[in-house]
Design a protein around this motif. Sequence first.
Motif, PDB file in Angstrom:
ATOM      1  N   UNK A  76       0.850  -1.176   0.000  1.00 55.28           N
ATOM      2  CA  UNK A  76       0.000   0.000   0.000  1.00 55.28           C
ATOM      3  C   UNK A  76       0.885   1.224   0.000  1.00 55.28           C
ATOM      4  N   UNK A  77       0.895   1.995  -1.086  1.00 56.57           N
ATOM      5  CA  UNK A  77       1.772   3.149  -1.213  1.00 56.57           C
ATOM      6  C   UNK A  77       0.973   4.421  -0.978  1.00 56.57           C
ATOM      7  N   UNK A  78       1.500   5.262  -0.132  1.00 61.19           N
ATOM      8  CA  UNK A  78       0.860   6.526   0.200  1.00 61.19           C
ATOM      9  C   UNK A  78       1.780   7.653  -0.261  1.00 61.19           C
ATOM     10  N   UNK A  79       1.255   8.628  -0.952  1.00 61.25           N
ATOM     11  CA  UNK A  79       2.067   9.738  -1.448  1.00 61.25           C
ATOM     12  C   UNK A  79       2.309  10.731  -0.327  1.00 61.25           C
ATOM     13  N   UNK A  80       3.214  10.376   0.562  1.00 62.55           N
ATOM     14  CA  UNK A  80       3.534  11.241   1.686  1.00 62.55           C
ATOM     15  C   UNK A  80       5.009  11.074   2.001  1.00 62.55           C
ATOM     16  N   UNK A  81       5.700  12.175   2.252  1.00 60.68           N
ATOM     17  CA  UNK A  81       7.124  12.105   2.576  1.00 60.68           C
ATOM     18  C   UNK A  81       7.295  11.627   3.992  1.00 60.68           C
ATOM     19  N   UNK A  82       8.343  10.832   4.224  1.00 66.18           N
ATOM     20  CA  UNK A  82       8.674  10.402   5.571  1.00 66.18           C
ATOM     21  C   UNK A  82      10.036  10.923   5.943  1.00 66.18           C
ATOM     22  N   UNK A  83      10.297  10.977   7.218  1.00 67.91           N
ATOM     23  CA  UNK A  83      11.525  11.577   7.703  1.00 67.91           C
ATOM     24  C   UNK A  83      12.694  10.624   7.548  1.00 67.91           C
ATOM     25  N   UNK A  84      12.476   9.352   7.824  1.00 70.37           N
ATOM     26  CA  UNK A  84      13.585   8.397   7.740  1.00 70.37           C
ATOM     27  C   UNK A  84      13.676   7.827   6.342  1.00 70.37           C
ATOM     28  N   UNK A  85      14.907   7.732   5.837  1.00 68.52           N
ATOM     29  CA  UNK A  85      15.103   7.169   4.504  1.00 68.52           C
ATOM     30  C   UNK A  85      14.707   5.706   4.460  1.00 68.52           C
ATOM     31  N   UNK A  86      14.752   5.034   5.643  1.00 70.37           N
ATOM     32  CA  UNK A  86      14.449   3.601   5.681  1.00 70.37           C
ATOM     33  C   UNK A  86      12.976   3.313   5.458  1.00 70.37           C
ATOM     34  N   UNK A  87      12.121   4.300   5.645  1.00 69.93           N
ATOM     35  CA  UNK A  87      10.682   4.093   5.482  1.00 69.93           C
ATOM     36  C   UNK A  87      10.198   5.022   4.378  1.00 69.93           C
ATOM     37  N   UNK A  88       9.612   4.478   3.337  1.00 68.19           N
ATOM     38  CA  UNK A  88       9.296   5.264   2.147  1.00 68.19           C
ATOM     39  C   UNK A  88       7.836   5.649   2.034  1.00 68.19           C
ATOM     40  N   UNK A  89       6.981   5.111   2.885  1.00 65.93           N
ATOM     41  CA  UNK A  89       5.550   5.354   2.739  1.00 65.93           C
ATOM     42  C   UNK A  89       4.850   4.238   2.000  1.00 65.93           C
ATOM     43  N   UNK A  90       5.609   3.284   1.444  1.00 66.22           N
ATOM     44  CA  UNK A  90       5.027   2.093   0.826  1.00 66.22           C
ATOM     45  C   UNK A  90       5.102   0.954   1.834  1.00 66.22           C
ATOM     46  N   UNK A  91       3.964   0.451   2.263  1.00 68.38           N
ATOM     47  CA  UNK A  91       3.920  -0.556   3.309  1.00 68.38           C
ATOM     48  C   UNK A  91       3.676  -1.920   2.685  1.00 68.38           C
ATOM     49  N   UNK A  92       4.627  -2.817   2.849  1.00 67.42           N
ATOM     50  CA  UNK A  92       4.480  -4.187   2.369  1.00 67.42           C
ATOM     51  C   UNK A  92       3.769  -4.969   3.467  1.00 67.42           C
ATOM     52  N   UNK A  93       2.473  -5.214   3.268  1.00 67.22           N
ATOM     53  CA  UNK A  93       1.644  -5.836   4.299  1.00 67.22           C
ATOM     54  C   UNK A  93       1.232  -7.238   3.899  1.00 67.22           C
ATOM     55  N   UNK A  94       1.106  -8.071   4.922  1.00 64.59           N
ATOM     56  CA  UNK A  94       0.536  -9.400   4.722  1.00 64.59           C
ATOM     57  C   UNK A  94      -0.635  -9.566   5.672  1.00 64.59           C
ATOM     58  N   UNK A  95      -1.753 -10.016   5.140  1.00 61.37           N
ATOM     59  CA  UNK A  95      -2.925 -10.307   5.957  1.00 61.37           C
ATOM     60  C   UNK A  95      -2.717 -11.659   6.634  1.00 61.37           C
ATOM     61  N   UNK A  96      -2.599 -11.673   7.956  1.00 56.51           N
ATOM     62  CA  UNK A  96      -2.322 -12.916   8.681  1.00 56.51           C
ATOM     63  C   UNK A  96      -3.604 -13.712   8.916  1.00 56.51           C
ATOM     64  N   UNK A  97      -4.578 -13.090   9.555  1.00 55.02           N
ATOM     65  CA  UNK A  97      -5.835 -13.794   9.823  1.00 55.02           C
ATOM     66  C   UNK A  97      -6.909 -12.801  10.240  1.00 55.02           C
ATOM     67  N   UNK A  98      -8.159 -13.219  10.088  1.00 52.35           N
ATOM     68  CA  UNK A  98      -9.300 -12.384  10.481  1.00 52.35           C
ATOM     69  C   UNK A  98      -9.472 -12.416  11.998  1.00 52.35           C
ATOM     70  N   UNK A  99      -9.567 -11.233  12.597  1.00 55.36           N
ATOM     71  CA  UNK A  99      -9.907 -11.077  14.021  1.00 55.36           C
ATOM     72  C   UNK A  99     -10.901  -9.925  14.099  1.00 55.36           C
ATOM     73  N   UNK A 100     -12.152 -10.213  14.390  1.00 54.10           N
ATOM     74  CA  UNK A 100     -13.152  -9.158  14.467  1.00 54.10           C
ATOM     75  C   UNK A 100     -12.826  -8.145  15.551  1.00 54.10           C
ATOM     76  N   UNK A 101     -12.841  -6.848  15.183  1.00 48.19           N
ATOM     77  CA  UNK A 101     -12.533  -5.768  16.139  1.00 48.19           C
ATOM     78  C   UNK A 101     -11.177  -6.018  16.821  1.00 48.19           C
ATOM     79  N   UNK A 102     -10.178  -6.378  16.028  1.00 45.66           N
ATOM     80  CA  UNK A 102      -8.859  -6.742  16.562  1.00 45.66           C
ATOM     81  C   UNK A 102      -8.313  -5.640  17.456  1.00 45.66           C
TER      82      UNK A 102
END
Length: 351
Positions: free
Chosen positions: A5-31
């Motif tokens: 999920x890429x968000x067009x927003x600048x971040x302060x640390x070079x290590x974090x670009x605003x593109x989040x590599x996410x994995x859906x682990x499992x469904x938890x209602x109201x986690x």
Amino acid sequence: MHLTKCIAIATIAAAVTGCVDKENITHIGDAENILFIDDGRLLVTGGNNIYEITGSDSNFESTPLYVDGNGKEIKCNFTGISQYENWVFSSCVETKWLIFTNNHLLAANTNDSQLEFKKITPNSGDIYDQLFLPNGIAFTKEGQLLVADYNLFAASGVARITFDYTGDEPVISELEEDFVGINHGISTPNGVRIQDDYLYVSDGNAVKRYAFDETGNVPTSIEVNGLTETNETLMWQGGLATIVDDIMPYCGGIALTSYLDGNIKYIKRHVSDSTGAEEFIELSNTGVLSFNSPSAIAIGQPPLFSGYDLLVTEKGLLQEKNSSFGNRLSSALMPFDLNSANACDIVASLD
């Protein structure tokens, strides 16, 4: 399922670009909250139950741990979770007609062959009902439980619970409301964490740090270099529309979930070479709406995950437990191993 999920927003640390590599682990209602217990098992609280997460890769399962004698799930809205020695504790709140609540404190013994949570407080006449909405919890090194008493309608504080551990199960011997409260500058506590000699609290739109004294109390003032100072350090504060949910002390700073804008931030601690004064700098953020109402974070632990995995509970819409908007445990890929011996050196080198 992986989702970048890429968000067009600048971040302060070079290590974090605003593109989040996410994995859906499992469904938890109201986690809601996350805990790795000492043996590596992963527990997650949600709007219906508390669950153990098992499996591997893209095949994870969630098993409810608050069940009746027939193994049928007992529904309750679970919030905070924490461990002390061989006991894992969690809070849940039963609500009727959206007004009347009944708070419960539950515990499970990690020495048992299977974790099974049971109420350790009665259904009526419960001292735990003195709290408005027990939320985040954390244990002191002495085995006392600190509970964030969340209340949007009136000022509230962090309660302290003392237990008698001599029986077959822990028994509450004392509940002290507002152990840390309005006199300390707290009004709407949500998450609580304890690390070393400090108590960390998310309070509305802010994160605050308090020092314990040698007796295990949190005084309203402390002595620093012979001077009396207020015992409150403001580590981060957002705008009026911000709600900080969970917090995680890390490398002297603090990671936090910004609930309303779907953002996870890391606030770095820096000590001035010239004055010795502390400074707190927003080092990185994942970007607005990277997550659907993130409610808690935890660093991955083996055998299920590694330190490259930052686990996130995404709550979604309050009391809506079935849709794909939130209602899940996710994993975000980090640029380095957060559990490695030199992780804090890496953080210190980032500007």
